[in-house]
Design an enzyme around this catalytic site. Structure first.
Site, PDB file in Angstrom:
ATOM      1  N   GLU A   1     -15.823 -16.147 -36.626  1.00 59.04           N
ATOM      2  CA  GLU A   1     -15.610 -17.006 -37.894  1.00 59.04           C
ATOM      3  C   GLU A   1     -15.720 -16.145 -39.176  1.00 59.04           C
ATOM      4  O   GLU A   1     -16.682 -15.971 -39.798  1.00 59.04           O
ATOM      5  CB  GLU A   1     -16.741 -18.046 -38.117  1.00 59.04           C
ATOM      6  CG  GLU A   1     -16.589 -18.967 -39.242  1.00 59.04           C
ATOM      7  CD  GLU A   1     -17.344 -20.354 -39.288  1.00 59.04           C
ATOM      8  OE1 GLU A   1     -18.542 -20.174 -38.713  1.00 59.04           O
ATOM      9  OE2 GLU A   1     -17.277 -21.084 -40.188  1.00 59.04           O
TER      10      GLU A   1
ATOM     11  N   LYS B   1     -12.326 -18.894 -35.304  1.00 56.54           N
ATOM     12  CA  LYS B   1     -12.651 -19.990 -36.209  1.00 56.54           C
ATOM     13  C   LYS B   1     -12.116 -19.614 -37.715  1.00 56.54           C
ATOM     14  O   LYS B   1     -13.186 -19.237 -38.471  1.00 56.54           O
ATOM     15  CB  LYS B   1     -14.194 -20.451 -36.220  1.00 56.54           C
ATOM     16  CG  LYS B   1     -14.522 -21.575 -37.080  1.00 56.54           C
ATOM     17  CD  LYS B   1     -16.004 -22.287 -36.610  1.00 56.54           C
ATOM     18  CE  LYS B   1     -16.489 -23.191 -37.819  1.00 56.54           C
ATOM     19  NZ  LYS B   1     -17.420 -24.196 -37.046  1.00 56.54           N
TER      20      LYS B   1
HETATM   21  P1  13P Z   1     -17.924 -26.963 -41.868  1.00 57.26           P
HETATM   22  O1  13P Z   1     -16.775 -27.598 -40.975  1.00 57.26           O
HETATM   23  O2  13P Z   1     -18.988 -28.095 -42.713  1.00 57.26           O
HETATM   24  O3  13P Z   1     -17.311 -25.848 -42.704  1.00 57.26           O
HETATM   25  O4  13P Z   1     -18.947 -26.401 -40.871  1.00 57.26           O
HETATM   26  C1  13P Z   1     -18.341 -25.541 -39.857  1.00 57.26           C
HETATM   27  C2  13P Z   1     -19.348 -24.294 -39.592  1.00 57.26           C
HETATM   28  O5  13P Z   1     -19.338 -24.304 -38.678  1.00 57.26           O
HETATM   29  C3  13P Z   1     -19.669 -23.517 -40.765  1.00 57.26           C
HETATM   30  O6  13P Z   1     -20.218 -22.192 -40.288  1.00 57.26           O
END
Ligand code: 13P
Length: 342
Positions: free
Chosen positions: A176, A218
């Protein structure tokens, strides 16, 4: 027989399902509960998470849930480990394993995600308690001269080291790299920075020999900063997002699961739908791994009161159903009317 990393990664996003990100740290979930004057205790946090995990029929739309260290060890009100509550519904449990962001030395205003020390041992333990995938989040701020190359490289290196360790421990890494919405930047700037970030991350993943088939990405969507006077229309967000992904994400990656990053629930659904309606090649499944955009309506409906449980679960079910339709590019505003789900 144990599933391979690729089978697990594909199972999480199969059949237009997505992920519920329920991995807020105790301090973040405490802030969210405080917005509804709900006291944050071990018990109230358990009740809050359980609301989502026990929503009837939710396994039609949710293929995986990202947990956090406290939750993965908790039991439901009926005494069943929360991990088993998920597994019994065919939902894959995962775990956030980064240790959060700290200021990056030598790079004022920028952050690096920590947590590599001792990670191998922590991953071994999480696998034993039932996790089948993990998550690590890096953040990039757009600003005057930011992000710097030093920030891109430090975070990409950490993401790649984390991903390689996950695969060694038979866990699917969710990688991510989040370009934050905070700021006045334009959508064009977000597209440019997102492209640089993804390019650096995939370079580092290759260096660390991460098997792309056994991971999920992500990313953020490509969106103007929240203080930018011009907010791009849904179509433009969709086109810019898909363009940058096509340029930077190898087709071997089975799935791309967007974060919501502060978009409201409706907009996060509409953007995902628009992306999946665009013509042309999309070699990966494009789905969701939303935190706030899947939870906010349910939290409003729940308000910490047990008598509101079914209303909160209905709100969550409805939003997940809309997001799953968006994965197929079949969401429409008519789906927002309660009659559509009666
Ligand atoms: P949000 O969709 O609220 O941004 O959270 C996703 C997430 O896992 C952030 O690390």
């Amino acid at each position: 027989m144990t599933a391979t990393l690729e089978e697990t990664a594909r199972a999480i996003v199969a059949d237009s399902k997505g992920l519920l990100a329920a991995d807020e740290t105790v301090s973040t979930v405490t802030k969210r509960l405080a917005t509804h004057a709900i006291e944050s205790t071990t018990e109230s946090r358990r009740a809050y998470r359980e609301l989502f995990f026990t929503t009837p029929g939710i396994n039609e739309f949710i293929g995986g849930v990202i947990l956090q260290d406290e939750t993965i060890r908790q039991r439901s009100a009926n005494g069943i480990p929360l991990v088993d509550v998920l597994v019994r519904q065919g939902i894959v449990p995962g775990i956030k394993v980064d240790a959060g962001v700290r200021p990056l030395a030598g790079s004022p205003g920028e952050y690096v995600t920590e947590g590599l020390d001792g990670l191998r041992e922590r991953l071994e333990e999480y696998r034993r308690v039932g996790a089948r995938f993990a998550k690590w989040r890096a953040v990039f701020l757009i600003g005057d001269g930011l992000p710097r190359t030093s920030c891109l490289q430090a975070n990409a290196h950490a993401l790649a080291r984390y991903a390689a360790l996950c695969q060694e421990q038979d866990l699917v890494p969710i990688v991510e790299p989040e370009v934050l919405m905070d700021g006045t930047h334009t959508i064009q700037r977000c597209e440019h920075v997102t492209g640089r970030v993804l390019h650096t991350v995939f370079d580092a993943l290759a260096d660390q020999r991460v098997a792309l088939e056994g991971m999920l990405l992500k990313p953020n969507m490509v969106i103007a900063g929240d203080e930018c006077p011009r907010q791009a229309p849904v179509e433009e967000v969709a086109e810019a997002t898909l363009r940058v992904l096509r340029r930077q994400v190898p087709p071997a990656v089975p799935g791309i699961v967007f974060l919501s990053g502060g978009q409201d629930c409706l907009l996060a659904t509409r953007h995902l739908d628009a992306i999946n309606r665009l013509p042309g090649p999309r070699p990966w499944t494009l789905s969701y791994s939303y935190g706030r955009a899947l939870q906010d309506e349910a939290l409003d409906a729940w308000d910490g009161k047990s008598e509101n449980l079914s209303a909160a679960q209905f709100a969550f079910y409805h939003r997940a159903q809309c997001d799953s339709a968006a994965v197929l590019g079949r969401y429409g505003s008519a789906m927002e009317s309660p009659a559509a789900f009666a």
